[in-house]
Design a protein around this motif. Structure first.
Motif, PDB file in Angstrom:
ATOM      1  N   ALA A   1       0.861  -1.194   0.000  1.00 11.92           N
ATOM      2  CA  ALA A   1       0.000   0.000   0.000  1.00 11.92           C
ATOM      3  C   ALA A   1       0.885   1.227   0.000  1.00 11.92           C
ATOM      4  CB  ALA A   1      -0.901  -0.005   1.231  1.00 11.92           C
TER       5      ALA A   1
ATOM      6  N   GLY B   1       5.281   5.431  -2.860  1.00 10.67           N
ATOM      7  CA  GLY B   1       6.276   6.502  -2.708  1.00 10.67           C
ATOM      8  C   GLY B   1       7.668   5.885  -2.720  1.00 10.67           C
TER       9      GLY B   1
ATOM     10  N   ILE C   1      -0.626  -0.919  -4.607  1.00 13.90           N
ATOM     11  CA  ILE C   1      -1.831  -0.070  -4.634  1.00 13.90           C
ATOM     12  C   ILE C   1      -1.411   1.361  -4.325  1.00 13.90           C
ATOM     13  CG2 ILE C   1      -4.126   0.313  -3.644  1.00 13.90           C
ATOM     14  CD1 ILE C   1      -4.086  -2.674  -2.826  1.00 13.90           C
ATOM     15  N   GLU C   2      -1.601   2.248  -5.283  1.00 12.60           N
ATOM     16  CA  GLU C   2      -1.154   3.642  -5.132  1.00 12.60           C
ATOM     17  C   GLU C   2      -2.117   4.516  -5.941  1.00 12.60           C
ATOM     18  OE1 GLU C   2       1.329   5.849  -3.803  1.00 12.60           O
ATOM     19  OE2 GLU C   2       0.171   7.264  -5.010  1.00 12.60           O
TER      20      GLU C   2
ATOM     21  N   LEU D   1       9.078  14.681  -3.332  1.00 13.67           N
ATOM     22  CA  LEU D   1       9.175  15.455  -2.096  1.00 13.67           C
ATOM     23  C   LEU D   1      10.523  16.144  -1.940  1.00 13.67           C
ATOM     24  CD1 LEU D   1       7.271  13.256   0.490  1.00 13.67           C
ATOM     25  CD2 LEU D   1       6.474  15.173  -0.849  1.00 13.67           C
TER      26      LEU D   1
ATOM     27  N   LEU E   1      10.839  19.540  -4.083  1.00 12.02           N
ATOM     28  CA  LEU E   1       9.711  20.476  -4.084  1.00 12.02           C
ATOM     29  C   LEU E   1      10.167  21.925  -4.164  1.00 12.02           C
ATOM     30  CD1 LEU E   1       7.089  19.086  -1.561  1.00 12.02           C
ATOM     31  CD2 LEU E   1       7.254  18.765  -4.014  1.00 12.02           C
TER      32      LEU E   1
ATOM     33  N   THR F   1       2.344   4.068   3.419  1.00 12.45           N
ATOM     34  CA  THR F   1       1.466   5.158   2.971  1.00 12.45           C
ATOM     35  C   THR F   1       1.963   6.550   3.385  1.00 12.45           C
ATOM     36  OG1 THR F   1       0.046   4.719   4.876  1.00 12.45           O
ATOM     37  CG2 THR F   1      -0.625   3.741   2.790  1.00 12.45           C
TER      38      THR F   1
ATOM     39  N   MET G   1       4.265  22.534   2.554  1.00 11.54           N
ATOM     40  CA  MET G   1       5.208  22.091   1.521  1.00 11.54           C
ATOM     41  C   MET G   1       5.388  20.583   1.641  1.00 11.54           C
ATOM     42  SD  MET G   1       6.766  23.157  -1.066  1.00 11.54           S
ATOM     43  CE  MET G   1       5.981  24.734  -0.887  1.00 11.54           C
TER      44      MET G   1
ATOM     45  N   THR H   1      13.568  21.006   5.565  1.00 12.09           N
ATOM     46  CA  THR H   1      12.597  21.398   4.539  1.00 12.09           C
ATOM     47  C   THR H   1      12.514  22.917   4.423  1.00 12.09           C
ATOM     48  OG1 THR H   1      11.339  19.477   5.230  1.00 12.09           O
ATOM     49  CG2 THR H   1      10.234  20.970   3.757  1.00 12.09           C
TER      50      THR H   1
ATOM     51  N   GLU I   1      15.703  24.420   2.906  1.00 13.67           N
ATOM     52  CA  GLU I   1      15.832  24.181   1.462  1.00 13.67           C
ATOM     53  C   GLU I   1      14.940  25.139   0.678  1.00 13.67           C
ATOM     54  OE1 GLU I   1      15.634  20.024   0.473  1.00 13.67           O
ATOM     55  OE2 GLU I   1      17.587  19.716   1.410  1.00 13.67           O
TER      56      GLU I   1
ATOM     57  N   ILE J   1       6.566   0.307   6.693  1.00 13.78           N
ATOM     58  CA  ILE J   1       7.889   0.883   6.394  1.00 13.78           C
ATOM     59  C   ILE J   1       7.745   2.343   5.968  1.00 13.78           C
ATOM     60  CG2 ILE J   1       8.939  -1.326   5.733  1.00 13.78           C
ATOM     61  CD1 ILE J   1       8.483  -0.604   2.798  1.00 13.78           C
ATOM     62  N   GLY J   2       8.851   3.068   6.035  1.00 10.00           N
ATOM     63  CA  GLY J   2       8.842   4.472   5.610  1.00 10.00           C
ATOM     64  C   GLY J   2       8.258   5.369   6.689  1.00 10.00           C
TER      65      GLY J   2
ATOM     66  N   LEU K   1      12.680  10.198   6.853  1.00  8.89           N
ATOM     67  CA  LEU K   1      13.623  10.545   5.788  1.00  8.89           C
ATOM     68  C   LEU K   1      13.549   9.496   4.692  1.00  8.89           C
ATOM     69  CD1 LEU K   1      16.861  11.635   7.701  1.00  8.89           C
ATOM     70  CD2 LEU K   1      15.376  13.087   6.309  1.00  8.89           C
TER      71      LEU K   1
HETATM   72  C1  LIG Z   1       9.944  19.158   1.030  1.00  3.03           C
HETATM   73  C2  LIG Z   1      10.541  17.865   1.503  1.00  3.03           C
HETATM   74  C3  LIG Z   1      11.902  17.623   1.304  1.00  3.03           C
HETATM   75  C4  LIG Z   1      12.475  16.417   1.716  1.00  3.03           C
HETATM   76  N1  LIG Z   1      13.799  16.208   1.493  1.00  3.03           N
HETATM   77  C5  LIG Z   1      14.368  15.056   1.880  1.00  3.03           C
HETATM   78  C6  LIG Z   1      15.748  14.810   1.640  1.00  3.03           C
HETATM   79  O1  LIG Z   1      16.451  15.640   1.082  1.00  3.03           O
HETATM   80  N2  LIG Z   1      16.273  13.627   2.057  1.00  3.03           N
HETATM   81  C7  LIG Z   1      15.517  12.678   2.685  1.00  3.03           C
HETATM   82  O2  LIG Z   1      16.045  11.614   3.041  1.00  3.03           O
HETATM   83  N3  LIG Z   1      14.198  12.876   2.918  1.00  3.03           N
HETATM   84  C8  LIG Z   1      13.609  14.035   2.543  1.00  3.03           C
HETATM   85  N4  LIG Z   1      12.278  14.261   2.790  1.00  3.03           N
HETATM   86  C9  LIG Z   1      11.499  13.223   3.472  1.00  3.03           C
HETATM   87  C10 LIG Z   1      11.086  12.152   2.478  1.00  3.03           C
HETATM   88  O3  LIG Z   1      10.479  12.725   1.356  1.00  3.03           O
HETATM   89  C11 LIG Z   1      10.149  11.140   3.139  1.00  3.03           C
HETATM   90  O4  LIG Z   1      10.801  10.602   4.252  1.00  3.03           O
HETATM   91  C12 LIG Z   1       9.797  10.024   2.144  1.00  3.03           C
HETATM   92  O5  LIG Z   1       8.944  10.536   1.154  1.00  3.03           O
HETATM   93  C13 LIG Z   1       9.126   8.837   2.850  1.00  3.03           C
HETATM   94  O6  LIG Z   1       8.817   7.867   1.904  1.00  3.03           O
HETATM   95  P1  LIG Z   1       7.486   6.986   2.045  1.00  3.03           P
HETATM   96  O7  LIG Z   1       7.516   6.023   0.909  1.00  3.03           O
HETATM   97  O8  LIG Z   1       7.357   6.486   3.426  1.00  3.03           O
HETATM   98  O9  LIG Z   1       6.297   8.021   1.859  1.00  3.03           O
HETATM   99  P2  LIG Z   1       5.893   8.839   0.557  1.00  3.03           P
HETATM  100  O10 LIG Z   1       7.047   9.042  -0.323  1.00  3.03           O
HETATM  101  O11 LIG Z   1       5.155  10.023   1.077  1.00  3.03           O
HETATM  102  O12 LIG Z   1       4.874   7.875  -0.188  1.00  3.03           O
HETATM  103  C14 LIG Z   1       3.646   7.497   0.370  1.00  3.03           C
HETATM  104  C15 LIG Z   1       2.742   7.071  -0.769  1.00  3.03           C
HETATM  105  O13 LIG Z   1       1.595   6.442  -0.230  1.00  3.03           O
HETATM  106  C16 LIG Z   1       0.472   6.801  -1.007  1.00  3.03           C
HETATM  107  N5  LIG Z   1      -0.711   6.608  -0.177  1.00  3.03           N
HETATM  108  C17 LIG Z   1      -1.146   7.386   0.841  1.00  3.03           C
HETATM  109  N6  LIG Z   1      -2.266   6.858   1.369  1.00  3.03           N
HETATM  110  C18 LIG Z   1      -2.532   5.720   0.680  1.00  3.03           C
HETATM  111  C19 LIG Z   1      -3.554   4.725   0.770  1.00  3.03           C
HETATM  112  N7  LIG Z   1      -4.531   4.802   1.665  1.00  3.03           N
HETATM  113  N8  LIG Z   1      -3.511   3.693  -0.096  1.00  3.03           N
HETATM  114  C20 LIG Z   1      -2.514   3.593  -1.023  1.00  3.03           C
HETATM  115  N9  LIG Z   1      -1.526   4.509  -1.146  1.00  3.03           N
HETATM  116  C21 LIG Z   1      -1.538   5.556  -0.302  1.00  3.03           C
HETATM  117  C22 LIG Z   1       0.737   8.245  -1.387  1.00  3.03           C
HETATM  118  O14 LIG Z   1       0.005   8.606  -2.546  1.00  3.03           O
HETATM  119  C23 LIG Z   1       2.248   8.233  -1.617  1.00  3.03           C
HETATM  120  O15 LIG Z   1       2.563   7.999  -2.958  1.00  3.03           O
HETATM  121  C24 LIG Z   1      11.675  15.448   2.370  1.00  3.03           C
HETATM  122  C25 LIG Z   1      10.310  15.689   2.573  1.00  3.03           C
HETATM  123  C26 LIG Z   1       9.745  16.883   2.148  1.00  3.03           C
HETATM  124  C27 LIG Z   1       8.281  17.134   2.369  1.00  3.03           C
END
Ligand SMILES: Cc1cc2nc3c(=O)[nH]c(=O)nc-3n(C[C@H](O)[C@H](O)[C@H](O)COP(=O)(O)OP(=O)(O)OC[C@H]3O[C@@H](n4cnc5c(N)ncnc54)[C@H](O)[C@@H]3O)c2cc1C
Length: 419
Positions: free
Chosen positions: A16, A19, A44-45, A53, A56, A120, A139, A182, A185, A311-312, A329
């Motif tokens: 699920a 990202g 599922i996305e 991210l 941005l 998610t 942001m 954030t 940057e 995870i994440g 991160l």
């Molecule tokens: C402006 C900004 C700058 C950043 N810069 C850095 C950096 O330089 N270095 C760094 O290490 N980290 C950085 N981060 C942090 C990093 O982006 C996050 O830690 C990272 O995106 C986490 O990954 P993730 O896969 O857990 O979540 P995400 O990348 O947020 O992905 C989550 C996904 O889940 C999907 N989703 C949500 N709900 C559901 C649902 N119910 N069913 C199915 N899918 C769903 C969403 O559409 C999304 O695609 C930054 C964050 C921001 C906001």
């Protein structure tokens, strides 16, 4: 109703969220499974375009683009054995080993799983400060960044029509709240790129005012003191006005009032003060910590649910060495995803799984597109070497999930956005 799945005898791994974590996991699994593993991978996305991210700031302040996408998922998965369902997980039914998939208002399809991985992510957190929600842009998504891009354009138009110098300077005052990575940057990119964009619009860059507001007495607390000093020196060179050590008490359409009574004039306010785990995840009957992140064991499995991984950003992994929860991160999201993919392969093949041991190899923050600060292993870097290291981590990610062609395409796009 459009369905995600067709009947299968295979063991199904449902992921699920597509990202950083979910995409890394799906790609790694897909590249390593064998026909004898007898498994189906279902991602599922809701969004076919992965949110950028970590870029941005460039999307918000760089040259306007009608559309922006870090990774177009149909391209990533077109030759891989992954079924991608562009929908959302609505609920998890742990006792039935199934998820409900579909929009909030329904209808919902029940999708059984052998293993479920929740990835998610997180959403922006806006504290209940008067006027903050109404007057500030967060942001945390491409949509947020595009909104800021529009606000900047709008202020350029207002300034172009304003004869009075003071009123013009007010129209061109921008404030960022939050002195973490954030906020730094975005404020750095604004201060470096907006003067050029103003010249392109026939405006005088001397009318630009960029403010950074941070409630604590310093910025970038995750970095060592010497790098924080360099970051502040860089912001001073970019003429960013720092307001440290006082919390925001209210925001209105002319600026920010601080708790110490000071006033920060700003026609555009960007809030980069925090994030919280996907709030839907806490409604799925799984244990969460007080901040709303799902608690996991050393194998990244949701507490008490051996067939569900988290995870994440949505997961709160407590590092057994430091006894601290890992920060949100991308680098940890990616490492957790790789580890979980390997453990799922072990599970499929009846081998013992391994606990996750996180290591932070470095951290880099950009302050404008051509300067960064950060560390890797034991080396402190600043300036161009640091920004190269930061960009290199993105390129590695694009390469890992998309191969050389996608990495090269995205690198060229990123360099174009910096101009
Ligand atoms: C402006 C900004 C700058 C950043 N810069 C850095 C950096 O330089 N270095 C760094 O290490 N980290 C950085 N981060 C942090 C990093 O982006 C996050 O830690 C990272 O995106 C986490 O990954 P993730 O896969 O857990 O979540 P995400 O990348 O947020 O992905 C989550 C996904 O889940 C999907 N989703 C949500 N709900 C559901 C649902 N119910 N069913 C199915 N899918 C769903 C969403 O559409 C999304 O695609 C930054 C964050 C921001 C906001």
């Amino acid at each position: 109703m459009q369905t995600c799945t067709s009947p299968t005898e295979k063991r199904r791994i449902v992921i699920a969220g597509g990202g950083y974590a979910g995409t890394t996991l799906a790609v790694r699994l897909a590249k390593r499974i064998r026909p004898s593993d007898d498994v189906e991978i279902l991602l599922i996305e809701p969004n076919p375009c992965q949110q950028a991210l970590s870029e941005l700031d460039l999307v918000a302040v760089g040259p306007p683009r009608p559309e922006f996408c870090e990774l177009w998922l149909p391209t990533i998965f077109k030759d891989l054995p992954v079924t991608v369902c562009y929908n959302r997980v609505h609920a998890v039914l742990p006792d039935e080993h199934a998820v409900l998939v579909g929009p909030r208002e329904g209808p919902h399809e029940k999708v059984p799983y052998w293993r479920l991985v929740l990835a998610t992510g997180a959403v922006a957190f806006v504290p209940p400060v008067p006027g903050l929600k109404e007057h500030a842009t967060t942001m945390w998504s491409v949509h947020d960044a595009q909104k800021l891009q529009e606000r900047i354009q709008q202020q350029f138009r207002v300034a172009a029509k304003t004869v009075d110098r003071e009123a013009r300077a007010r129209a061109l005052s921008f404030a960022v709240i939050g002195g973490g990575a954030t906020g730094i940057e975005i404020v750095g990119t604004m201060a470096q790129m907006l003067p050029k964009r103003m010249l392109d619009h026939g405006l005088d860059p001397r009318d630009l005012h960029v403010h950074l507001v941070e409630g604590r007495p310093d910025i970038l607390y995750d970095l060592p003191e010497s790098l924080r000093r360099k970051a502040k020196a860089r912001l001073a060179r970019l003429k960013v006005e720092l307001h440290l050590g006082s919390m925001v008490s209210s925001v209105d359409d002319e600026g920010i009032t601080l708790e110490n009574g000071a006033r920060v004039p700003a026609s555009v306010v960007v809030f980069c003060g925090g994030a919280k785990a996907d709030p839907d995840a806490t409604t799925w009957g799984l244990a969460a910590d007080p901040s709303g992140r799902l608690t996991v064991d050393e194998w990244l499995r949701a507490s008490g649910k051996p067939d569900i991984y988290a995870i994440g950003d949505v997961a709160a992994f407590r590092d057994p060495e430091t006894k601290r929860t890992l920060p949100m991160l991308a680098q940890f999201a990616i490492r957790e995803a790789e580890h979980t993919a390997d453990n799922l392969l072990r599970e499929l093949r009846g081998q013992p799984t391994e606990p996750f041991r996180p290591h932070m190899h470095g951290e880099f923050v950009s302050i404008g597109p051509s300067y960064g600060v950060g560390w890797a292993f034991r080396f402190h870097l600043s300036g161009i070497p640091a920004i190269i290291m930061k960009r290199f981590t993105y390129v590695m990610y694009w390469y890992e999930v998309g191969g050389i062609r996608i990495a090269w395409k995205r690198l060229r796009e990123m360099l174009a956005m910096q101009r």
